[in-house]
Design a protein around this motif. Sequence first.
Motif, short mmCIF file in Angstrom:
data_model
loop_
_atom_site.label_atom_id
_atom_site.label_comp_id
_atom_site.label_asym_id
_atom_site.label_seq_id
_atom_site.Cartn_x
_atom_site.Cartn_y
_atom_site.Cartn_z
N ARG A 162 -13.09 -33.72 -18.43
CA ARG A 162 -13.13 -32.28 -18.13
C ARG A 162 -14.34 -31.59 -18.77
NH1 ARG A 162 -7.13 -29.66 -18.19
NH2 ARG A 162 -6.57 -30.45 -16.15
N THR A 163 -14.58 -31.90 -20.03
CA THR A 163 -15.72 -31.30 -20.71
C THR A 163 -17.02 -31.75 -20.06
OG1 THR A 163 -14.47 -31.22 -22.77
CG2 THR A 163 -16.85 -30.98 -22.95
N LEU A 164 -17.10 -33.02 -19.72
CA LEU A 164 -18.30 -33.53 -19.04
C LEU A 164 -18.50 -32.80 -17.72
CD1 LEU A 164 -20.66 -35.56 -18.75
CD2 LEU A 164 -19.03 -37.10 -17.66
N GLN A 165 -17.44 -32.67 -16.94
CA GLN A 165 -17.56 -31.99 -15.65
C GLN A 165 -18.02 -30.54 -15.83
OE1 GLN A 165 -13.59 -32.74 -14.16
NE2 GLN A 165 -14.34 -34.41 -12.85
N ARG A 166 -17.43 -29.85 -16.78
CA ARG A 166 -17.79 -28.46 -17.03
C ARG A 166 -19.25 -28.34 -17.46
NH1 ARG A 166 -17.75 -26.06 -21.64
NH2 ARG A 166 -16.29 -27.47 -22.60
N ARG A 167 -19.67 -29.19 -18.40
CA ARG A 167 -21.04 -29.10 -18.92
C ARG A 167 -22.08 -29.50 -17.88
NH1 ARG A 167 -23.23 -26.61 -21.13
NH2 ARG A 167 -24.52 -27.84 -22.50
N VAL A 168 -21.83 -30.54 -17.11
CA VAL A 168 -22.78 -30.93 -16.06
C VAL A 168 -22.86 -29.83 -15.00
CG1 VAL A 168 -23.22 -32.60 -14.20
CG2 VAL A 168 -22.60 -33.41 -16.47
N GLN A 169 -21.72 -29.24 -14.64
CA GLN A 169 -21.70 -28.13 -13.69
C GLN A 169 -22.56 -26.98 -14.19
OE1 GLN A 169 -19.65 -28.07 -10.74
NE2 GLN A 169 -20.76 -26.22 -10.18
N GLU A 170 -22.46 -26.66 -15.50
CA GLU A 170 -23.25 -25.58 -16.08
C GLU A 170 -24.75 -25.88 -16.03
OE1 GLU A 170 -21.75 -25.27 -20.06
OE2 GLU A 170 -19.89 -24.30 -19.44
N VAL A 171 -25.10 -27.15 -16.26
CA VAL A 171 -26.52 -27.52 -16.37
C VAL A 171 -27.18 -27.73 -15.01
CG1 VAL A 171 -28.10 -29.29 -17.24
CG2 VAL A 171 -26.25 -28.47 -18.69
N VAL A 172 -26.54 -28.47 -14.11
CA VAL A 172 -27.19 -28.80 -12.84
C VAL A 172 -26.53 -28.15 -11.63
CG1 VAL A 172 -28.18 -30.97 -13.65
CG2 VAL A 172 -25.94 -30.98 -12.58
N MET A 174 -23.60 -28.74 -10.29
CA MET A 174 -22.72 -29.61 -9.50
C MET A 174 -21.93 -30.50 -10.45
SD MET A 174 -25.61 -32.13 -7.83
CE MET A 174 -26.77 -30.82 -7.43
N THR A 175 -20.89 -31.12 -9.94
CA THR A 175 -20.07 -32.01 -10.76
C THR A 175 -20.81 -33.32 -10.99
OG1 THR A 175 -18.97 -33.08 -8.90
CG2 THR A 175 -17.96 -31.03 -9.73
N PRO A 176 -20.37 -34.10 -11.95
CA PRO A 176 -21.00 -35.41 -12.16
C PRO A 176 -20.94 -36.29 -10.92
CG PRO A 176 -19.67 -34.85 -14.06
CD PRO A 176 -19.41 -33.80 -13.01
N ALA A 177 -19.82 -36.26 -10.20
CA ALA A 177 -19.71 -37.08 -8.99
C ALA A 177 -20.69 -36.61 -7.93
CB ALA A 177 -18.27 -37.03 -8.47
N GLU A 178 -20.82 -35.30 -7.76
CA GLU A 178 -21.78 -34.77 -6.79
C GLU A 178 -23.21 -35.12 -7.19
OE1 GLU A 178 -19.32 -30.77 -5.37
OE2 GLU A 178 -20.64 -30.67 -7.14
N TYR A 179 -23.50 -35.01 -8.47
CA TYR A 179 -24.83 -35.34 -8.97
C TYR A 179 -25.14 -36.81 -8.70
CZ TYR A 179 -28.67 -35.85 -12.37
OH TYR A 179 -29.87 -36.12 -12.98
N ARG A 180 -24.18 -37.66 -8.95
CA ARG A 180 -24.37 -39.10 -8.71
C ARG A 180 -24.57 -39.38 -7.22
NH1 ARG A 180 -20.25 -43.02 -11.44
NH2 ARG A 180 -21.82 -43.19 -13.04
N ARG A 181 -23.78 -38.73 -6.35
CA ARG A 181 -23.93 -38.91 -4.91
C ARG A 181 -25.32 -38.46 -4.46
NH1 ARG A 181 -18.51 -37.54 -4.62
NH2 ARG A 181 -18.91 -35.34 -4.29
N LEU A 182 -25.79 -37.35 -5.01
CA LEU A 182 -27.11 -36.84 -4.67
C LEU A 182 -28.18 -37.87 -5.06
CD1 LEU A 182 -28.87 -34.38 -3.74
CD2 LEU A 182 -28.99 -33.77 -6.15
N LEU A 183 -28.04 -38.46 -6.23
CA LEU A 183 -29.00 -39.46 -6.68
C LEU A 183 -28.97 -40.71 -5.82
CD1 LEU A 183 -28.50 -39.24 -10.54
CD2 LEU A 183 -30.46 -38.40 -9.24
N THR A 184 -27.78 -41.18 -5.47
CA THR A 184 -27.70 -42.40 -4.68
C THR A 184 -28.13 -42.16 -3.24
OG1 THR A 184 -25.33 -41.99 -4.27
CG2 THR A 184 -25.90 -43.47 -6.09
N ARG A 185 -27.93 -40.95 -2.73
CA ARG A 185 -28.37 -40.62 -1.38
C ARG A 185 -29.89 -40.66 -1.28
NH1 ARG A 185 -27.68 -34.68 0.34
NH2 ARG A 185 -29.58 -34.68 -0.85
N ASP A 186 -30.56 -40.19 -2.37
CA ASP A 186 -32.01 -40.14 -2.36
C ASP A 186 -32.65 -41.50 -2.58
OD1 ASP A 186 -31.90 -37.46 -1.88
OD2 ASP A 186 -32.24 -36.86 -3.98
N MET A 187 -31.87 -42.47 -3.01
CA MET A 187 -32.45 -43.79 -3.32
C MET A 187 -32.54 -44.65 -2.12
SD MET A 187 -30.94 -44.69 -7.00
CE MET A 187 -31.78 -44.11 -8.42
#
Length: 187
Positions: A162-172, A174-187
């Motif tokens: 939960r804390t990871l999700q909240r902090r990643v959402q604040e910084v980028v 999006m959620t960690p899962a969304e961030y990861r999907r974005l990275l893998t989509r671009d690769m």
Amino acid sequence: MTREENIKKLQNENEALKKEVEHLKNEIIRLVNRNLALSERLEEDIELRRRTEVAVDILNGNIERQRNADLQDDAQLMALIELKVEAERPHLKPDFNAAELARLLGVSQERLNRLFRHQTIHRTPEAYIDNLRVLGALRMLREKPQWSIAAIAEESGIGNVRTLQRRVQEVVGMTPAEYRRLLTRDM
């Protein structure tokens, strides 16, 4: 040899064996007592070595603290922080906090707070540590796609999903899962 002589001979041998057994019992008792004494001395020696190591660590810590207390220049202290954090990566431990950072640097917590208040974009040492953890989590999301979000939360020092999700959402944004999907989509 007569039967009586044989019995007498066996009785003598039996007596000799009993004396030998008694002697061996006494020798075993002596050796056990000696081993106990050696064990106690060994424990005392280990305790003395442990105390000596603690004293040396305290002395070295005081020397380091004294050396770092002389760091009046904030830039030097920030460089020291970056070197120590990069080398030792203490922020990956969930219990690492501002007090531990001050101890690692050999400065007072007041000095550390003053440095962060006046010289960094992170208003507190805690915010700095939190930022390091989030950056580490983002790096792990990018470099360790096979790891679960929970594993990344644990390894980054954040501790829970939960804390990871909240902090990643604040910084980028999006959620960690969304961030990861974005990275893998671009690769």
